[in-house]
Design a protein around this motif. Structure first.
Motif, short mmCIF file in Angstrom:
data_model
loop_
_atom_site.label_atom_id
_atom_site.label_comp_id
_atom_site.label_asym_id
_atom_site.label_seq_id
_atom_site.Cartn_x
_atom_site.Cartn_y
_atom_site.Cartn_z
N ILE A 138 0.83 -1.20 0.00
CA ILE A 138 0.00 0.00 0.00
C ILE A 138 0.87 1.25 0.00
O ILE A 138 1.86 1.33 0.73
CB ILE A 138 -0.95 -0.02 1.22
N GLU A 139 0.45 2.25 -0.81
CA GLU A 139 1.20 3.50 -0.84
C GLU A 139 0.59 4.55 0.08
O GLU A 139 1.24 5.52 0.45
CB GLU A 139 1.29 4.06 -2.25
N GLY A 140 -0.68 4.38 0.47
CA GLY A 140 -1.34 5.36 1.31
C GLY A 140 -1.23 5.03 2.78
O GLY A 140 -0.64 4.03 3.19
N GLU A 141 -1.82 5.89 3.60
CA GLU A 141 -1.85 5.67 5.04
C GLU A 141 -3.02 4.77 5.39
O GLU A 141 -4.14 4.98 4.92
CB GLU A 141 -1.98 7.01 5.78
N VAL A 142 -2.78 3.74 6.21
CA VAL A 142 -3.87 2.90 6.69
C VAL A 142 -4.43 3.52 7.96
O VAL A 142 -3.69 4.09 8.77
CB VAL A 142 -3.42 1.45 6.94
N THR A 143 -5.73 3.41 8.15
CA THR A 143 -6.38 4.08 9.28
C THR A 143 -6.77 3.14 10.40
O THR A 143 -6.97 3.57 11.53
CB THR A 143 -7.65 4.82 8.80
N THR A 184 6.17 6.56 1.53
CA THR A 184 6.76 5.25 1.76
C THR A 184 5.77 4.17 1.38
O THR A 184 4.61 4.21 1.79
CB THR A 184 7.14 5.08 3.25
N PHE A 185 6.21 3.23 0.56
CA PHE A 185 5.39 2.04 0.29
C PHE A 185 5.47 1.13 1.51
O PHE A 185 6.55 0.93 2.08
CB PHE A 185 5.91 1.29 -0.93
N ARG A 186 4.33 0.54 1.89
CA ARG A 186 4.28 -0.32 3.08
C ARG A 186 3.68 -1.67 2.75
O ARG A 186 2.80 -1.76 1.90
CB ARG A 186 3.45 0.35 4.18
N VAL A 187 4.14 -2.69 3.45
CA VAL A 187 3.51 -4.00 3.38
C VAL A 187 2.65 -4.10 4.64
O VAL A 187 3.12 -3.88 5.76
CB VAL A 187 4.55 -5.14 3.29
N VAL A 188 1.35 -4.43 4.44
CA VAL A 188 0.36 -4.33 5.52
C VAL A 188 -0.35 -5.66 5.71
O VAL A 188 -0.69 -6.34 4.73
CB VAL A 188 -0.68 -3.23 5.19
#
Length: 292
Positions: free
Chosen positions: A144-149, A263-267
Protein backbone atom coordinates in the motif's frame (compact mmCIF):
# COMPACT_ATOMS: atom_id res chain seq x y z
CA UNK A 1 -23.26 -17.29 19.69
CA UNK A 2 -22.16 -18.99 16.48
CA UNK A 3 -19.75 -18.00 13.73
CA UNK A 4 -22.83 -17.49 11.54
CA UNK A 5 -24.01 -14.72 13.88
CA UNK A 6 -20.64 -13.01 13.72
CA UNK A 7 -20.39 -13.43 9.94
CA UNK A 8 -23.80 -11.76 9.50
CA UNK A 9 -22.90 -9.03 11.99
CA UNK A 10 -19.66 -8.30 10.11
CA UNK A 11 -21.54 -8.10 6.80
CA UNK A 12 -24.09 -5.67 8.27
CA UNK A 13 -21.24 -3.48 9.54
CA UNK A 14 -19.54 -3.55 6.14
CA UNK A 15 -22.71 -2.78 4.16
CA UNK A 16 -24.26 -0.42 6.76
CA UNK A 17 -27.65 -2.01 6.18
CA UNK A 18 -29.56 -5.23 6.78
CA UNK A 19 -30.67 -5.37 3.16
CA UNK A 20 -27.13 -4.93 1.84
CA UNK A 21 -25.83 -7.68 4.11
CA UNK A 22 -28.61 -10.01 3.00
CA UNK A 23 -27.68 -9.43 -0.65
CA UNK A 24 -23.99 -10.07 -0.05
CA UNK A 25 -24.63 -13.22 1.98
CA UNK A 26 -27.46 -14.45 -0.27
CA UNK A 27 -29.87 -14.91 2.63
CA UNK A 28 -33.19 -13.24 3.47
CA UNK A 29 -33.34 -9.85 5.15
CA UNK A 30 -35.47 -11.24 8.06
CA UNK A 31 -32.71 -13.80 8.74
CA UNK A 32 -30.17 -10.99 9.00
CA UNK A 33 -32.43 -8.97 11.31
CA UNK A 34 -33.03 -12.01 13.51
CA UNK A 35 -29.29 -12.75 13.85
CA UNK A 36 -28.55 -9.16 14.88
CA UNK A 37 -31.46 -9.18 17.33
CA UNK A 38 -30.20 -12.43 18.88
CA UNK A 39 -26.74 -10.91 19.32
CA UNK A 40 -28.19 -7.82 21.01
CA UNK A 41 -30.37 -9.96 23.30
CA UNK A 42 -27.44 -12.23 24.15
CA UNK A 43 -25.14 -9.35 25.11
CA UNK A 44 -27.92 -7.20 26.57
CA UNK A 45 -26.98 -4.07 24.64
CA UNK A 46 -27.71 -2.28 21.37
CA UNK A 47 -25.10 -2.86 18.68
CA UNK A 48 -26.49 -0.29 16.22
CA UNK A 49 -28.16 3.09 16.40
CA UNK A 50 -30.95 3.02 13.86
CA UNK A 51 -31.38 6.47 12.34
CA UNK A 52 -33.91 6.36 9.53
CA UNK A 53 -32.71 3.57 7.24
CA UNK A 54 -29.09 4.00 8.23
CA UNK A 55 -27.28 1.82 10.77
CA UNK A 56 -24.50 3.27 12.90
CA UNK A 57 -22.37 1.17 15.23
CA UNK A 58 -22.63 1.92 18.93
CA UNK A 59 -19.55 1.76 21.16
CA UNK A 60 -20.55 -1.80 22.06
CA UNK A 61 -20.92 -2.62 18.36
CA UNK A 62 -17.45 -1.25 17.60
CA UNK A 63 -15.98 -3.46 20.33
CA UNK A 64 -17.84 -6.56 19.15
CA UNK A 65 -16.76 -5.97 15.54
CA UNK A 66 -13.11 -6.30 16.58
CA UNK A 67 -13.79 -9.59 18.34
CA UNK A 68 -15.97 -10.88 15.49
CA UNK A 69 -13.28 -10.09 12.92
CA UNK A 70 -10.70 -11.86 15.05
CA UNK A 71 -12.84 -14.98 15.53
CA UNK A 72 -13.74 -15.20 11.85
CA UNK A 73 -10.09 -14.76 10.91
CA UNK A 74 -9.11 -17.56 13.29
CA UNK A 75 -11.81 -19.78 11.80
CA UNK A 76 -10.50 -19.03 8.30
CA UNK A 77 -6.93 -19.74 9.38
CA UNK A 78 -8.01 -23.06 10.91
CA UNK A 79 -9.66 -23.98 7.61
CA UNK A 80 -6.52 -22.98 5.71
CA UNK A 81 -4.30 -24.97 8.07
CA UNK A 82 -6.44 -28.09 7.71
CA UNK A 83 -6.57 -27.75 3.94
CA UNK A 84 -2.82 -27.41 4.03
CA UNK A 85 -2.58 -31.11 4.78
CA UNK A 86 -3.93 -31.91 1.33
CA UNK A 87 -2.63 -28.91 -0.60
CA UNK A 88 -1.39 -25.42 0.20
CA UNK A 89 -3.77 -22.51 -0.40
CA UNK A 90 -2.49 -19.60 -2.49
CA UNK A 91 -1.09 -16.56 -0.75
CA UNK A 92 -3.52 -13.71 -1.52
CA UNK A 93 -1.59 -10.48 -2.11
CA UNK A 94 -3.09 -7.07 -2.84
CA UNK A 95 -1.42 -3.95 -4.20
CA UNK A 96 -2.50 -0.38 -4.71
CA UNK A 97 -2.54 0.98 -8.24
CA UNK A 98 0.74 2.92 -8.17
CA UNK A 99 2.56 -0.16 -6.89
CA UNK A 100 0.58 -2.41 -9.23
CA UNK A 101 1.64 -0.37 -12.24
CA UNK A 102 5.33 -0.26 -11.33
CA UNK A 103 7.01 -2.79 -9.02
CA UNK A 104 4.24 -5.31 -8.23
CA UNK A 105 4.60 -7.76 -11.12
CA UNK A 106 8.43 -7.82 -10.99
CA UNK A 107 8.16 -8.39 -7.21
CA UNK A 108 5.73 -11.29 -7.66
CA UNK A 109 7.92 -12.77 -10.37
CA UNK A 110 11.03 -12.55 -8.20
CA UNK A 111 9.21 -14.06 -5.21
CA UNK A 112 7.91 -16.92 -7.35
CA UNK A 113 11.45 -17.67 -8.48
CA UNK A 114 12.69 -17.58 -4.88
CA UNK A 115 9.74 -19.65 -3.58
CA UNK A 116 8.67 -21.87 -6.51
CA UNK A 117 6.49 -24.06 -4.26
CA UNK A 118 4.21 -21.12 -3.34
CA UNK A 119 0.98 -20.46 -5.21
CA UNK A 120 -0.06 -16.81 -5.46
CA UNK A 121 -3.29 -14.92 -6.00
CA UNK A 122 -2.93 -11.20 -6.70
CA UNK A 123 -5.38 -8.32 -6.69
CA UNK A 124 -5.09 -4.57 -7.38
CA UNK A 125 -7.29 -1.92 -5.74
CA UNK A 126 -7.02 1.45 -4.03
CA UNK A 127 -5.85 1.94 -0.45
CA UNK A 128 -9.34 2.12 1.06
CA UNK A 129 -10.50 -1.06 -0.72
CA UNK A 130 -7.45 -3.09 0.28
CA UNK A 131 -7.72 -1.95 3.89
CA UNK A 132 -11.30 -3.26 4.00
CA UNK A 133 -10.24 -6.55 2.40
CA UNK A 134 -7.49 -7.01 4.99
CA UNK A 135 -9.96 -6.37 7.82
CA UNK A 136 -12.40 -8.88 6.30
CA UNK A 137 -9.57 -11.41 5.79
CA UNK A 138 -10.26 -11.48 2.03
CA UNK A 139 -6.53 -11.11 1.37
CA UNK A 140 -3.49 -12.08 3.43
CA UNK A 141 -1.25 -9.09 2.85
CA UNK A 142 -1.21 -5.87 0.81
CA UNK A 143 1.37 -3.48 -0.60
CA UNK A 144 0.00 0.00 0.00
CA UNK A 145 1.20 3.50 -0.84
CA UNK A 146 -1.34 5.36 1.31
CA UNK A 147 -1.85 5.67 5.04
CA UNK A 148 -3.87 2.90 6.69
CA UNK A 149 -6.38 4.08 9.28
CA UNK A 150 -7.36 0.92 11.14
CA UNK A 151 -5.44 0.22 14.38
CA UNK A 152 -5.95 -3.50 13.67
CA UNK A 153 -3.53 -3.37 10.74
CA UNK A 154 0.26 -3.54 11.01
CA UNK A 155 2.37 -1.73 8.41
CA UNK A 156 6.08 -2.17 7.65
CA UNK A 157 7.90 0.20 5.27
CA UNK A 158 9.73 -1.45 2.41
CA UNK A 159 10.40 1.20 -0.26
CA UNK A 160 10.58 4.97 -0.72
CA UNK A 161 8.71 6.70 -3.53
CA UNK A 162 7.99 10.22 -4.75
CA UNK A 163 5.30 11.82 -6.87
CA UNK A 164 6.36 14.25 -9.58
CA UNK A 165 4.45 16.98 -11.35
CA UNK A 166 3.68 16.05 -14.96
CA UNK A 167 2.61 18.16 -17.93
CA UNK A 168 2.34 17.93 -21.71
CA UNK A 169 5.40 19.40 -23.46
CA UNK A 170 3.24 22.17 -24.98
CA UNK A 171 2.86 23.66 -21.48
CA UNK A 172 6.60 24.38 -21.38
CA UNK A 173 6.82 23.70 -17.66
CA UNK A 174 10.35 22.50 -16.95
CA UNK A 175 12.86 22.64 -14.14
CA UNK A 176 11.72 24.54 -11.08
CA UNK A 177 8.79 26.90 -11.64
CA UNK A 178 7.25 29.51 -9.33
CA UNK A 179 4.05 28.66 -7.45
CA UNK A 180 2.16 31.23 -9.51
CA UNK A 181 2.83 29.17 -12.65
CA UNK A 182 0.33 26.50 -11.58
CA UNK A 183 -1.91 28.30 -9.07
CA UNK A 184 -5.48 27.36 -9.96
CA UNK A 185 -4.31 25.07 -12.78
CA UNK A 186 -6.48 22.09 -13.84
CA UNK A 187 -5.37 18.71 -12.50
CA UNK A 188 -6.37 15.16 -13.40
CA UNK A 189 -6.67 13.20 -10.14
CA UNK A 190 -7.07 9.63 -8.94
CA UNK A 191 -10.36 8.54 -7.34
CA UNK A 192 -11.39 9.00 -3.70
CA UNK A 193 -9.77 6.35 -1.54
CA UNK A 194 -6.50 6.48 -3.49
CA UNK A 195 -3.32 7.01 -1.47
CA UNK A 196 -1.85 9.00 -4.35
CA UNK A 197 -4.77 11.41 -4.31
CA UNK A 198 -4.72 11.73 -0.52
CA UNK A 199 -1.02 12.64 -0.57
CA UNK A 200 -1.46 15.13 -3.42
CA UNK A 201 -4.35 16.93 -1.71
CA UNK A 202 -2.60 17.01 1.68
CA UNK A 203 0.62 18.48 0.27
CA UNK A 204 -1.16 21.05 -1.91
CA UNK A 205 -3.32 22.14 1.02
CA UNK A 206 -0.30 22.43 3.34
CA UNK A 207 1.46 24.51 0.68
CA UNK A 208 -1.69 26.68 0.30
CA UNK A 209 -1.50 26.08 -3.44
CA UNK A 210 -4.96 26.11 -5.06
CA UNK A 211 -5.90 23.92 -8.01
CA UNK A 212 -8.99 22.92 -9.97
CA UNK A 213 -10.07 19.34 -10.62
CA UNK A 214 -10.34 18.71 -14.35
CA UNK A 215 -10.93 14.97 -14.13
CA UNK A 216 -11.06 11.98 -11.78
CA UNK A 217 -9.79 8.62 -13.11
CA UNK A 218 -9.37 5.28 -11.35
CA UNK A 219 -6.17 4.31 -13.14
CA UNK A 220 -2.84 5.97 -13.86
CA UNK A 221 -2.71 4.90 -17.53
CA UNK A 222 -5.81 6.98 -18.34
CA UNK A 223 -4.42 9.93 -16.37
CA UNK A 224 -1.14 9.81 -18.30
CA UNK A 225 -3.03 9.78 -21.60
CA UNK A 226 -5.20 12.72 -20.50
CA UNK A 227 -2.17 14.77 -19.48
CA UNK A 228 -0.43 13.87 -22.73
CA UNK A 229 -3.50 15.29 -24.52
CA UNK A 230 -3.04 18.47 -22.41
CA UNK A 231 -6.37 18.09 -20.59
CA UNK A 232 -4.65 19.06 -17.37
CA UNK A 233 -1.63 18.49 -15.14
CA UNK A 234 -1.12 15.70 -12.63
CA UNK A 235 1.22 14.34 -9.96
CA UNK A 236 2.05 10.62 -10.11
CA UNK A 237 4.85 8.29 -9.10
CA UNK A 238 7.91 8.74 -11.28
CA UNK A 239 8.04 4.95 -11.59
CA UNK A 240 4.60 4.95 -13.23
CA UNK A 241 5.35 7.88 -15.53
CA UNK A 242 8.86 6.77 -16.59
CA UNK A 243 7.87 5.29 -20.02
CA UNK A 244 6.09 8.55 -20.96
CA UNK A 245 9.06 10.62 -19.78
CA UNK A 246 11.57 8.52 -21.73
CA UNK A 247 9.44 8.88 -24.87
CA UNK A 248 9.20 12.64 -24.22
CA UNK A 249 5.42 12.46 -24.36
CA UNK A 250 5.39 14.13 -20.95
CA UNK A 251 7.74 16.33 -19.01
CA UNK A 252 8.24 16.68 -15.29
CA UNK A 253 8.78 19.88 -13.34
CA UNK A 254 9.20 21.07 -9.75
CA UNK A 255 7.36 23.75 -7.83
CA UNK A 256 9.13 25.86 -5.23
CA UNK A 257 8.39 24.54 -1.72
CA UNK A 258 6.33 21.52 -2.85
CA UNK A 259 7.47 17.89 -2.57
CA UNK A 260 5.50 14.63 -2.56
CA UNK A 261 7.53 11.98 -0.74
CA UNK A 262 6.02 8.78 0.65
CA UNK A 263 6.76 5.25 1.76
CA UNK A 264 5.39 2.04 0.29
CA UNK A 265 4.28 -0.32 3.08
CA UNK A 266 3.51 -4.00 3.38
CA UNK A 267 0.36 -4.33 5.52
CA UNK A 268 -1.32 -7.24 7.28
CA UNK A 269 -3.82 -7.82 10.11
CA UNK A 270 -2.41 -7.86 13.63
CA UNK A 271 -4.22 -11.16 14.30
CA UNK A 272 -3.11 -12.79 11.08
CA UNK A 273 -1.36 -16.11 11.60
CA UNK A 274 2.04 -15.80 9.93
CA UNK A 275 2.36 -19.00 7.94
CA UNK A 276 5.85 -19.84 6.66
CA UNK A 277 4.77 -18.62 3.22
CA UNK A 278 3.46 -15.29 4.53
CA UNK A 279 6.56 -14.78 6.69
CA UNK A 280 8.74 -15.53 3.66
CA UNK A 281 6.88 -12.88 1.67
CA UNK A 282 7.26 -10.28 4.46
CA UNK A 283 10.99 -10.99 4.64
CA UNK A 284 11.23 -10.85 0.84
CA UNK A 285 9.57 -7.40 0.77
CA UNK A 286 12.21 -5.98 3.10
CA UNK A 287 15.06 -7.43 1.02
CA UNK A 288 13.48 -6.48 -2.31
CA UNK A 289 12.98 -2.85 -1.24
CA UNK A 290 16.68 -2.54 -0.39
CA UNK A 291 17.59 -3.60 -3.93
CA UNK A 292 15.72 -0.70 -5.60
Amino acid sequence: MTLRHFRIFQAVCRESSMTGAAGVLHISQPSVSQAVRELEEHYGTALFDRIGRQLHLTAAGEALLGYATHMLALSHQADEAMRGFVGASPLAIGATLSIGESVFVPKLQAFSVAQPQCRLFSRIGNTRELEQRLLADDIDVALIEGEVTSPQLLAQPFMRDELVFLAAPVRQLQGEVPRAAIAGAPFILREEGSGTRALFEAVMQAAELPFTTAGVYNNSAAILQAVTADLGLTALSRRVAEPFLRARRLQTFRVVGVRFSRTFRVVYHQNKYLTPTLQAFLDFCQHYGQLL
